[in-house]
Design a protein around this motif. Structure first.
Motif, PDB file in Angstrom:
ATOM      1  N   ASP A   1       0.806  -1.224   0.000  1.00  0.00           N
ATOM      2  CA  ASP A   1       0.000   0.000   0.000  1.00  0.00           C
ATOM      3  C   ASP A   1       0.839   1.274   0.000  1.00  0.00           C
ATOM      4  N   ALA A   2       1.978   1.248   0.678  1.00  0.00           N
ATOM      5  CA  ALA A   2       2.737   2.461   0.973  1.00  0.00           C
ATOM      6  C   ALA A   2       3.082   3.259  -0.276  1.00  0.00           C
ATOM      7  N   ASP A   3       2.613   4.527  -0.312  1.00  0.00           N
ATOM      8  CA  ASP A   3       2.917   5.456  -1.406  1.00  0.00           C
ATOM      9  C   ASP A   3       2.600   4.886  -2.781  1.00  0.00           C
ATOM     10  N   ARG A   4       1.685   3.972  -2.852  1.00  0.00           N
ATOM     11  CA  ARG A   4       1.427   3.273  -4.109  1.00  0.00           C
ATOM     12  C   ARG A   4       1.016   4.221  -5.233  1.00  0.00           C
ATOM     13  N   ASP A   5       0.082   5.093  -4.953  1.00  0.00           N
ATOM     14  CA  ASP A   5      -0.471   5.938  -6.000  1.00  0.00           C
ATOM     15  C   ASP A   5       0.503   6.992  -6.498  1.00  0.00           C
ATOM     16  N   THR A   6       1.590   7.221  -5.774  1.00  0.00           N
ATOM     17  CA  THR A   6       2.558   8.230  -6.203  1.00  0.00           C
ATOM     18  C   THR A   6       3.665   7.633  -7.066  1.00  0.00           C
ATOM     19  N   GLN A   7       3.715   6.313  -7.164  1.00  0.00           N
ATOM     20  CA  GLN A   7       4.778   5.670  -7.919  1.00  0.00           C
ATOM     21  C   GLN A   7       4.387   5.488  -9.388  1.00  0.00           C
ATOM     22  N   PRO A   8       5.337   5.645 -10.286  1.00  0.00           N
ATOM     23  CA  PRO A   8       5.035   5.408 -11.697  1.00  0.00           C
ATOM     24  C   PRO A   8       4.806   3.925 -11.966  1.00  0.00           C
ATOM     25  N   PHE A   9       4.198   3.647 -13.083  1.00  0.00           N
ATOM     26  CA  PHE A   9       4.015   2.263 -13.509  1.00  0.00           C
ATOM     27  C   PHE A   9       5.281   1.775 -14.202  1.00  0.00           C
ATOM     28  N   THR A  10       5.545   0.497 -14.080  1.00  0.00           N
ATOM     29  CA  THR A  10       6.603  -0.128 -14.845  1.00  0.00           C
ATOM     30  C   THR A  10       5.961  -1.161 -15.766  1.00  0.00           C
TER      31      THR A  10
END
Length: 492
Positions: A159-168
């Motif tokens: 869950d942690a900071d998930r939405d702020t990370q780019p997709f790979t």
């Protein structure tokens, strides 16, 4: 090899052993240089699949100043459409081109085809889809098969900071290399072509279906191809399915039966449902006349004795007899007369395997986005229009991921190109943070746009009070046989 992408969509490589840092994006770097991950907004939007909807998505993204990066598994644009190039669409050219795409094509000298004519899949590809891909230039990358999509550094659980990370986005190249690229958002427009549904009435392959693969096809055959024509001419063929593809196959086999080289050609139309007023589609009441004509052609094939219809038959097994012909066995024990070939046109289903690390919200029946499913579900939706829908209905718990085009419909049976074009217009606006435009979805589909899934059971009392089903007046009496010999006598 790790893959980088600059703002123009150009892919660059970094040797894995020289750089163990994250994949990065941006116009300024040198090989071997470890740089911090960029802001998500600096990254491209990865569009998976350079088919009609994927190409339109890229056009809308480019129109808004965003950077599209299309990954297409085939060697050219619209690889799936090319595989049914012989099939004529029931939508006119006016309904098959996207406004943003037309703007992109205009400076290239592209000339729009006659808007009132009906192209084949080959026409659509040659005269519009490939030119559009060419106009997008370096944004389109061929021979790129996506194998997985996730958040960088986070699997499905974290869950942690998930939405702020780019997709790979991981993909394999045509020469077998493994690559990856970062993205601010991902639009999956891969369609459903690669996963046709089986003959089995329970959604699984019928017993013996794999063993009979040499006699079974899951596509509408091209009877203009001499080798394919010889396969069906003078033979008895079972057509399983109840949609436009089945109608096309039945009409084509009937035409072959009337031809000089097709004497003895006969079809057995296998329906999981019973006959009703909607069996042959909307007919003359269909606001897409060519689609209505397909149903009427299938009806004519039955009326004229070129096909027998077997109703309420759900295939459980496919066996071979002593003459090496195929015998279909129903789940109620019925056995049909032997056939030489089987054409299975029972629908398509989405490939979700490479999205397994994303948090998708999918309807448990249709495998379509939860908010969209009630609008298109053939268990609930009768004939008529699909309600307007856009980015909100296409969104998932994993923000920034959109399934669009035919894939957004999951297993629902009917999809129109104009639906996909409106979907990606709204999605592109949402990604660009123009929510007002994204929410302003205006979509009016022709009557009978969604109707009667192939796998539904009939309610014998439904639709009888008014003399037929929901789509059209009840057709004239048709010849129905259950295993009777021929002399006495199924996209856009």
């Amino acid at each position: 090899m790790l893959t980088l992408v600059d703002k123009r969509g150009n892919l660059r490589g970094i040797d894995r052993h020289r750089n163990s840092g994250p994949v990065i994006a941006g116009p300024h770097w040198e090989k071997g240089t470890v740089m911090p991950a960029p802001a998500t907004t600096e990254l491209p939007v990865v569009v998976i699949g350079a088919g009609p909807t994927g190409l339109a998505a890229a056009a809308h993204l480019a129109e808004r100043g965003l950077t599209p990066l299309l990954l297409e598994r085939g060697p050219a644009a619209a690889d799936a459409v090319r595989q049914w190039a012989h099939v004529r669409l029931f939508s006119t050219w006016a309904e098959l081109t996207d406004p943003a795409a037309e703007k992109l094509l205009a400076p290239t000298g592209w000339t729009a085809p006659d808007t009132g004519t009906y192209p084949t899949g080959g026409d659509w590809t040659e005269l519009y889809l490939q030119p559009l891909a060419d106009a997008l230039g370096d944004a389109v990358h061929y021979g790129a098969t996506v194998t997985g999509v996730s958040r960088i550094g986070r699997d499905r659980i974290v869950d942690a900071d998930r939405d702020t990370q780019p997709f790979t986005v991981h993909y394999a190249t045509a020469d077998g290399r493994e690559e990856r690229v970062l993205a601010r958002a991902v639009i999956d427009a891969t369609g459903t072509w690669t996963l046709p549904s089986p003959a089995g009435g329970n959604g699984l392959p019928a017993l013996g279906e794999h063993a009979a693969a040499d006699r079974i096809t899951y596509r509408v055959p091209d009877l203009k191809d001499p080798a394919v024509r010889a396969r069906y001419a003078g033979r008895r063929t079972a057509v399983i399915g109840s949609g436009a593809s089945a109608f096309t196959a039945l009409a084509s086999l009937a035409d072959l039966a009337k031809a000089g080289d097709g004497a003895g050609t006969h079809a057995v139309w296998v329906l999981r449902r019973g006959m009703s007023g909607s069996t042959f589609g909307g007919g003359t009441a269909d606001q897409l006349p060519a689609r209505g004509a397909l149903g009427l052609a299938a009806k004519a094939a039955v009326d004229q004795g070129h096909a027998d219809a077997v109703t309420g038959f759900r295939t459980d097994a496919i066996e071979r007899d002593s003459d090496n012909r195929l015998v279909m066995v129903g789940d109620d024990g019925r056995r049909l007369e032997p056939v030489d070939e089987v054409i299975v046109l029972t629908g398509l289903r989405p490939d979700l395997s490479f999205l397994s690390e994303l948090r998708l919200g999918l309807d448990e029946r249709l495998q379509a986005p939860v908010a969209l499913a009630p609008l298109i579900d053939p268990n609930q939706h009768s004939c008529g229009t699909v309600y307007p829908h856009g980015h909100r209905e296409l969104s998932h718990p994993e923000a920034g991921v959109y399934l669009v085009g035919m894939k957004s419909y999951g297993r629902a049976p009917t999809f129109l190109a104009m639906t996909g074009y409106e979907q990606v217009r709204s999605v592109a606006a949402a990604i660009a943070d123009d929510i007002e435009s994204a929410d302003r979805v205006e979509l009016t589909l022709p009557e009978t746009g969604v109707c009667g899934g192939a796998g539904l059971f009939d309610d014998p009392a439904a639709g009888q009070a008014d003399g037929g089903g929901c789509c059209a007046p009840a057709p004239a009496l048709v010849q129905i046989g259950i295993g009777a010999p021929a002399s006495t006598g199924g996209c856009c």
